[in-house]
Design an enzyme around this catalytic site. Structure first.
Site, mmCIF file in Angstrom:
data_model
loop_
_atom_site.group_PDB
_atom_site.id
_atom_site.type_symbol
_atom_site.label_atom_id
_atom_site.label_comp_id
_atom_site.label_asym_id
_atom_site.label_seq_id
_atom_site.Cartn_x
_atom_site.Cartn_y
_atom_site.Cartn_z
ATOM 1 N N ASP A 1 0.879 -1.310 -0.108
ATOM 2 C CA ASP A 1 -0.125 0.189 0.022
ATOM 3 C C ASP A 1 0.835 1.329 -0.114
ATOM 4 O OD1 ASP A 1 1.109 0.361 2.488
ATOM 5 O OD2 ASP A 1 -0.959 -0.274 3.475
ATOM 6 N N ASP B 1 -8.199 -7.466 0.983
ATOM 7 C CA ASP B 1 -6.958 -7.693 2.103
ATOM 8 C C ASP B 1 -7.783 -7.244 3.432
ATOM 9 O OD1 ASP B 1 -5.693 -5.158 3.351
ATOM 10 O OD2 ASP B 1 -6.758 -4.591 1.480
ATOM 11 N N CYS C 1 -12.584 -27.969 7.238
ATOM 12 C CA CYS C 1 -11.570 -27.252 6.801
ATOM 13 C C CYS C 1 -10.203 -27.969 6.398
ATOM 14 C CB CYS C 1 -10.934 -26.170 7.857
ATOM 15 S SG CYS C 1 -9.747 -25.186 7.543
ATOM 16 N N CYS D 1 -7.026 -26.693 6.720
ATOM 17 C CA CYS D 1 -5.895 -26.033 7.364
ATOM 18 C C CYS D 1 -4.969 -27.198 7.850
ATOM 19 C CB CYS D 1 -6.037 -24.770 7.752
ATOM 20 S SG CYS D 1 -6.554 -24.925 9.367
ATOM 21 N N CYS E 1 -6.681 -27.318 11.572
ATOM 22 C CA CYS E 1 -7.902 -28.201 11.615
ATOM 23 C C CYS E 1 -7.520 -29.698 11.325
ATOM 24 C CB CYS E 1 -8.776 -27.616 10.720
ATOM 25 S SG CYS E 1 -9.700 -26.160 11.273
ATOM 26 N N HIS F 1 -5.549 -20.648 10.515
ATOM 27 C CA HIS F 1 -6.900 -21.066 10.116
ATOM 28 C C HIS F 1 -7.733 -19.873 9.576
ATOM 29 C CE1 HIS F 1 -10.807 -22.666 10.044
ATOM 30 N NE2 HIS F 1 -11.339 -21.845 10.739
#
Lengths: 393, 393
Positions: B90, B287, B325, B327, B330, B356
């Protein structure tokens, strides 16, 4: 199971293999400390990638949070933490004796105040066994009476003798727990009921005490061995304030008399040079929080001594932290980025330096083992220590 | 390079592919925020394993620490962070305008006081371009004047018009930097020397402002497009205090008029439902720090709404955090252990829930993309939002 074989010895230094229910441990080996069922800031996968073979859990802390019944309900420490390899739990003795002013010691056990919620709790040899059984590590440690490093003969004798009396109670209780597991008849002591978890396969290791007094250490050793046989023996009450040469003298006094086919575990030790000094004197296993504690404070161990990762000299450095290291931190990140993480206080920094420090000690164990197996340990160790101390540490 | 192709559109929702110097980004996509050149608490490898395709760095924070010259000396953000995929920085506009009382806004730029050491610094459109060039991300953002969500028409108009005037200066400066890289003759503006790093391949995206006032938003849109063409266009100044329906109205006003073959980036948004609401209205990139901020506070996103990981109900639970999930958190850890990590305040807890939450948003983007490609986005999105809101969030 619980068998220890010496693969080769060079002088007092030994390379061995310890078989445990959750895997084997090649010694000499450093055990990272998972105080709260977690090696501070690291996942089980992180720890696995450091090459660590066995981790330690703190009974005192796990009893307070989450409580042994929670761990047991979740299937034991291995299921709880997802660490599938060998584990050892300490007995809580060291922690409760470190709680200044928060404890009352009696022959039955220690009454102490939880540092979390102030509740009064009692740890006895039997409770320490029950809790560790419920936690379900491969190795449980006897409940011992630890005295400060500079304790008088009388204070050290009191702690040492009590540790032997408590060892009898620990052994009896642990045998009851194992007997219950095996379906045998159980003669219960003080407690009406033994905790469940019949699937646990666990061994008990005693702890030699006696402070810095050779007489007491020898009496502790003899009393401990009389109560055996044991699958491993720990030396406690060292690295608690006494001078290094005193620690070395005590180790040298004990290891020649210890059974060859049982690993010797030097509790709460150490820093990198302590590992090599211990191995040279016949120690096989070590644990210490210094690797992660230093890591959290930005102090990295290098072959040339310690490095403060916050140092301005690292600011724009693209070099690895330790070019000779194979850990994730050293093979991935430039020094300048590691420094930046500490400057902006991102927790990734703590993790990456802790990872390196653990790998550093684990690798030191691996290197020592390789040099013992090839018969080159003592020369290598001397050179290594010379280079490390020359770094100013 | 910097090409964006729409793979399929369903109503306003688009699935596209953005080609950048460091890789491609399949949209819709969520960008994790690496405020200090680190996604809070996560390694580049952790972020990679969440499936994130692009991460954002904050120019304001990186200018203060470690400074763009350090990042440049180390080879740019990619070398510095070891994140080898696409990156966006940014402009620092949002941050300096958020520094209450610590800034003075003039036509030339913004004078502000560092929140780190109190030093006075000035950010101008040219400085914002130079710094981002030195940081070396794939995408640089124009320096904009952000006003609070409830700003009056006049305040919003002032910010919007200044953003357009600054866009001219950003564009000119960015072209000079690119021209220098390409060996062209450079007519320098205010600065005597352009920063080096000739290897940078970077594009500049403008930001549409105008607060919650439709007239101003349209004028900002038109002024921005007049100054194009652009390889991507951002919508700024939303999710800064205005009501959700207002945000949705502004997006609906803008996206139909935006070029089809440029990604639309909705800055600072969002929470899980915001992604689906934005995608339905033609947004391609998002974002937000909420994924990691919530993670640090123990709030996990589930398909059924939010979950406080500290909740007593999780105490002995062996279930995964989110059974649907994929990930690391998880698929590895039981809920009871995640709760324990928060109770003992181990930083591994923050990391695992952040991981997660990021995977949750990244996967939401992947799922949205798959449903757009198969033409089932709107029905799926409606169902998803219904289930999420029914969870009480």
């Amino acid at each position: 199971m619980f068998e220890y074989v010496v693969d080769r010895a060079v002088g007092a230094a030994r390379a061995g293999t310890l078989s445990l229910p959750h895997g084997t441990v090649h010694t000499p080996a450093f055990m990272p400390v998972g105080t709260h069922a977690v090696v501070r800031g690291l996942s089980a996968g992180d720890v696995r990638r450091t090459g660590a073979q066995i981790i330690l859990g703190n009974t005192y802390h796990l009893h307070l949070r989450p409580g042994e019944s929670v761990v047991q309900a979740m299937g034991g420490l291995h299921q709880f933490t997802t660490w599938s390899g060998p584990m050892l739990t300490d007995s809580g003795g060291f922690q409760v004796f470190s709680l200044e002013g928060l404890r009352r010691i009696e022959e039955n056990g220690v009454e102490f105040q939880s540092h979390i919620d102030g509740t009064l709790r009692t740890l006895t040899p039997e409770r320490a066994m029950d809790i560790q059984w419920q936690l379900g590590a491969d190795i449980a440690m006897a409940f011992d009476h630890v005295v400060p490093g500079q304790s008088s003969f009388d204070a050290a004798r009191e702690g040492m003798e009590r540790t032997l009396r408590w060892l009898d109670r620990c052994k009896e209780r642990h045998e009851q727990l194992a007997s219950q597991r095996d379906g045998g008849a159980v003669a219960l002591g003080s407690a009406a009921q033994l905790p469940g978890r019949t699937a646990v396969r666990q061994t008990l290791w005693p702890i030699i005490q006696g402070g810095i007094h050779d007489d007491l250490r020898v009496r502790s050793l003899e009393g401990t061995l009389e109560r055996g046989p044991w699958t491993g023996v720990a030396i406690g009450g060292l690295s608690v304030g006494e001078a290094k040469p005193v620690m070395h003298r005590v180790i040298e006094l004990l290891t020649p008399a210890l059974p060859v086919n049982a690993p010797r575990y030097l509790m709460g030790v150490g820093f990198p040079p302590d590992l090599l000094e211990g191995i040279a004197r016949g120690i096989d296993l070590f644990d210490c929080v210094a690797a992660t504690r230093n890591g959290r404070h930005g102090t990295a161990w290098l072959p040339t001594g310690r490095l403060n990762v916050r140092g301005a000299a690292l600011k724009s450095s693209t070099a690895p932290l330790d070019p000779s290291c194979d850990c994730e931190t050293c093979t991935t990140y430039p020094r300048g980025y590691l420094r930046h993480l500490f400057m902006v206080e991102d927790i990734l920094g703590l993790r990456l330096i802790s990872l390196h420090n653990i790998r550093f000690l684990v690798r030191l164990g691996e290197q020592a083992r390789a040099h013992i197996l090839s018969g080159t340990f003592h020369g290598w160790s001397r050179e290594w220590l010379g280079r490390y101390y020359a770094g100013g540490d």
